[in-house]
Scaffold this motif. Sequence first.
Motif, short mmCIF file in Angstrom:
data_model
loop_
_atom_site.label_atom_id
_atom_site.label_comp_id
_atom_site.label_asym_id
_atom_site.label_seq_id
_atom_site.Cartn_x
_atom_site.Cartn_y
_atom_site.Cartn_z
N ALA A 54 0.82 -1.22 0.00
CA ALA A 54 0.00 0.00 0.00
C ALA A 54 0.85 1.26 0.00
O ALA A 54 0.45 2.29 -0.55
N LEU A 55 2.02 1.17 0.58
CA LEU A 55 2.84 2.36 0.82
C LEU A 55 3.12 3.23 -0.41
O LEU A 55 2.88 4.44 -0.36
N PRO A 56 3.58 2.64 -1.52
CA PRO A 56 3.88 3.50 -2.67
C PRO A 56 2.66 4.30 -3.12
O PRO A 56 2.78 5.45 -3.55
N PHE A 57 1.50 3.70 -2.99
CA PHE A 57 0.30 4.34 -3.52
C PHE A 57 -0.25 5.38 -2.56
O PHE A 57 -0.90 6.34 -2.97
N THR B 86 0.99 -0.09 -15.93
CA THR B 86 1.30 0.48 -14.62
C THR B 86 0.00 0.79 -13.85
O THR B 86 -0.08 0.56 -12.64
N GLY B 87 -1.00 1.28 -14.55
CA GLY B 87 -2.27 1.60 -13.90
C GLY B 87 -2.91 0.37 -13.28
O GLY B 87 -3.43 0.41 -12.17
N ILE B 88 -2.85 -0.76 -14.01
CA ILE B 88 -3.44 -2.00 -13.49
C ILE B 88 -2.67 -2.49 -12.27
O ILE B 88 -3.25 -2.88 -11.26
N ILE B 89 -1.34 -2.45 -12.35
CA ILE B 89 -0.55 -2.90 -11.20
C ILE B 89 -0.91 -2.06 -9.97
O ILE B 89 -1.21 -2.59 -8.90
N ALA B 90 -0.92 -0.75 -10.15
CA ALA B 90 -1.21 0.14 -9.02
C ALA B 90 -2.61 -0.10 -8.46
O ALA B 90 -2.78 -0.28 -7.25
N SER B 91 -3.62 -0.12 -9.35
CA SER B 91 -4.99 -0.23 -8.84
C SER B 91 -5.23 -1.58 -8.16
O SER B 91 -5.90 -1.63 -7.13
N THR B 92 -4.70 -2.67 -8.74
CA THR B 92 -4.98 -3.96 -8.11
C THR B 92 -4.28 -4.08 -6.76
O THR B 92 -4.85 -4.61 -5.81
N ILE B 143 2.15 9.09 -17.56
CA ILE B 143 1.96 7.88 -16.77
C ILE B 143 1.64 8.20 -15.31
O ILE B 143 0.63 7.76 -14.77
N LEU B 144 2.52 8.96 -14.67
CA LEU B 144 2.41 9.14 -13.22
C LEU B 144 1.09 9.78 -12.76
O LEU B 144 0.43 9.22 -11.88
N PRO B 145 0.67 10.91 -13.32
CA PRO B 145 -0.55 11.53 -12.78
C PRO B 145 -1.79 10.67 -12.97
O PRO B 145 -2.77 10.84 -12.27
N LEU B 146 -1.77 9.76 -13.93
CA LEU B 146 -2.96 8.97 -14.24
C LEU B 146 -2.92 7.58 -13.60
O LEU B 146 -3.73 6.72 -13.93
N LEU B 147 -1.96 7.37 -12.69
CA LEU B 147 -1.72 6.02 -12.15
C LEU B 147 -2.95 5.44 -11.46
O LEU B 147 -3.31 4.29 -11.68
N PHE B 151 -12.25 5.58 -8.35
CA PHE B 151 -13.39 4.81 -8.83
C PHE B 151 -12.97 3.41 -9.29
O PHE B 151 -13.59 2.41 -8.93
N ASN B 152 -11.87 3.34 -10.07
CA ASN B 152 -11.39 2.04 -10.54
C ASN B 152 -10.98 1.14 -9.39
O ASN B 152 -11.28 -0.05 -9.37
N VAL B 153 -10.28 1.71 -8.41
CA VAL B 153 -9.82 0.92 -7.27
C VAL B 153 -11.02 0.34 -6.54
O VAL B 153 -11.03 -0.84 -6.16
N ILE B 154 -12.08 1.14 -6.38
CA ILE B 154 -13.25 0.67 -5.64
C ILE B 154 -13.96 -0.45 -6.40
O ILE B 154 -14.40 -1.43 -5.81
N ILE B 155 -14.01 -0.33 -7.72
CA ILE B 155 -14.63 -1.41 -8.51
C ILE B 155 -13.84 -2.72 -8.36
O ILE B 155 -14.41 -3.78 -8.12
#
Lengths: 338, 294
Positions: A54-57, B86-92, B143-147, B151-155
């Motif tokens: 969780a930390l990086p995010f 990157t977005g998928i890795i971050a959100s999941t 990439i970074l600002p849109l990581l 809403f996506n994370v909650i879904i």
Amino acid sequence: MSKHMKASGEQSNLAVDTATKIGLDKKAKKPQLQPKKNGFWKRVNNQKALILMALPFILWLFIFKYIPIAGWTMAFQDYKPQNGLFNQEWVGLDHFKDLFNEPMFYQALENTLGMGILGIIFGTLAAIIFALLLNEMRFQTFKKFTQTVSYLPHFVSWVIVANIVTTMLSQDGPINAVLMGLNIIDGPISFMSNPDLFWGIITVSDVWKEMGWNAIIYFAAMAGVDPQLYEAAKVDGASRFRQMWHITLPSIRPVIIVLLILSIGNLINIGFEKQMLLGNNVVADKALVIDLYALDYGIGMFRYSFGTAIGIFKSVISIILILIANGFAKRIGEGRVF
Amino acid sequence: MAKKKFTMFDILLLILMFFVLVLTLYPFLNILAISLNNAIDTARGGINIWPREFTFANYTEIFGSNDRLLQALFMSILRTVVGTITGIIASTMLAYTLSRRDFIFNKQVGFLLVITMFISGGLIPDYMLIRELGLINDFMVYILPLLITAFNVIIIRSFMDNIPMALTESAKIDGANDFTIFWRIVIPLSLPVIATIALFLAVGQWNMWFDTYLYARSSDNLTTLQFELMKILDNANISGGDVTSQNAEVLAGQTNPQSIKMAITIIATVPILMVYPFLQRYFVTGLTLGAVKS
């Protein structure tokens, strides 16, 4: 709730409420893996992997979401980038006073609300009517095909839609050709350079782009209506049209109201993409919306503090609109959002 | 409902729906026809859904002799691929920690995330941040600002909630740590929702032009297809919407800006049409689920 949640004001209550609503907090429904008596540090130690995940995010949230919120202080300073963060001159509410004395600001506000309200009215009507008609279709394959095609425009960018709109509406474009062919007009209309038509063009392109997509949710709600109601209505001799009016529409009323509340809350957040892409010098007065105003004056003219004040004004209006819409929904006793 | 008796009402509906279909599809077909028509002939007007003088010249111009448009196409593809992964890795990863009720900071992280759905800094503070971070004219600004999107994370999190706890518990007893559980059990089981969000992210990245306009305007090698199209549109709009041959940059040989514009439009639409059949299977359920939750 933890301590820091209590400490913050109304806004955080709003967020906590929502967090509870959407289920971020319903821990009671699942058994906890570890008994509560474990010490804090022991749990931290056991959950190292989760914390590292969780930390990086969390850091990302702070940098990309919370620092900009802290940036609101710029509106109360005479912000000069070369002076760094802490070496700015504080000017109180001066930028807000400037803003409220600026005629352009009222023009931008009027355009934003005007196009926003037109968008809500026609967007909602079009989506509901389309969903109703689609729901009544008997030919299954054609019905599916129509639905699939209807949300195609949602997935292309506004750049492409703007290009399509200008092509369709150009002097020698298809719309003018059809109107002239039907003898409705004598000469071609120059749609894109008529300020009086700009709001209408924005509204129509919005309906064209989003109607099918917005209809999905109404359509899904209609699928959940009890078929027995229709059977009963048929026995009573109700026509298809009366069934739509007296059964289908009332059944989806809660969905309509919730979505209306949400869109009223977002009334001022209509963005600027359409206006920026479809606008031009001739229609500039009608195309100027709040975000464009912030963009032109804030970044374009390096008036960062002024631009930030515009942004804050917008956020405040937006929160007030949400609260009003929600309170109204509560009063009439329909589904409410918070 | 099962009884088949077609009335006037059905026929009227059919005509109405056919009308909707024409209104939706005609503009795309018209632009496709213009993009495949000889540019000089197009100026005569009257192209509907069939090209009159068929040619690939407008496309060969983009792919053959215009380095800038080729670079834009490459950059559109690159940002879509990198941004989606990157977005998928971050959100999941974030969604997984939120789906774990026993996670010690579960509530706090959820709170921090949900807040961002209601308040944001706005245009200027965002711009200042990007500037301070030195991301102007840097690929990472795509990439970074849109990581992460709340809403996506909650879904994703609501989907992960439905994975039986027993599965992860037994893995734990077998000695798997939280990361292994995430990687070996949760991710494979969450593939449907990951596919949905991935496609949303991809469409978002592919369609984005405003960040190029704001943060990478002066960098030729960061330009994207949408941005190039936006520039041509912008030039055309000065004259009140009627396209004339103003954009000398792209003017060459057999073709003109209007035809190039149509060809870029088609190139920018085709990937959407290609993912559409895959997208379509998921997003109706995805949207309905999201709507019920919020």
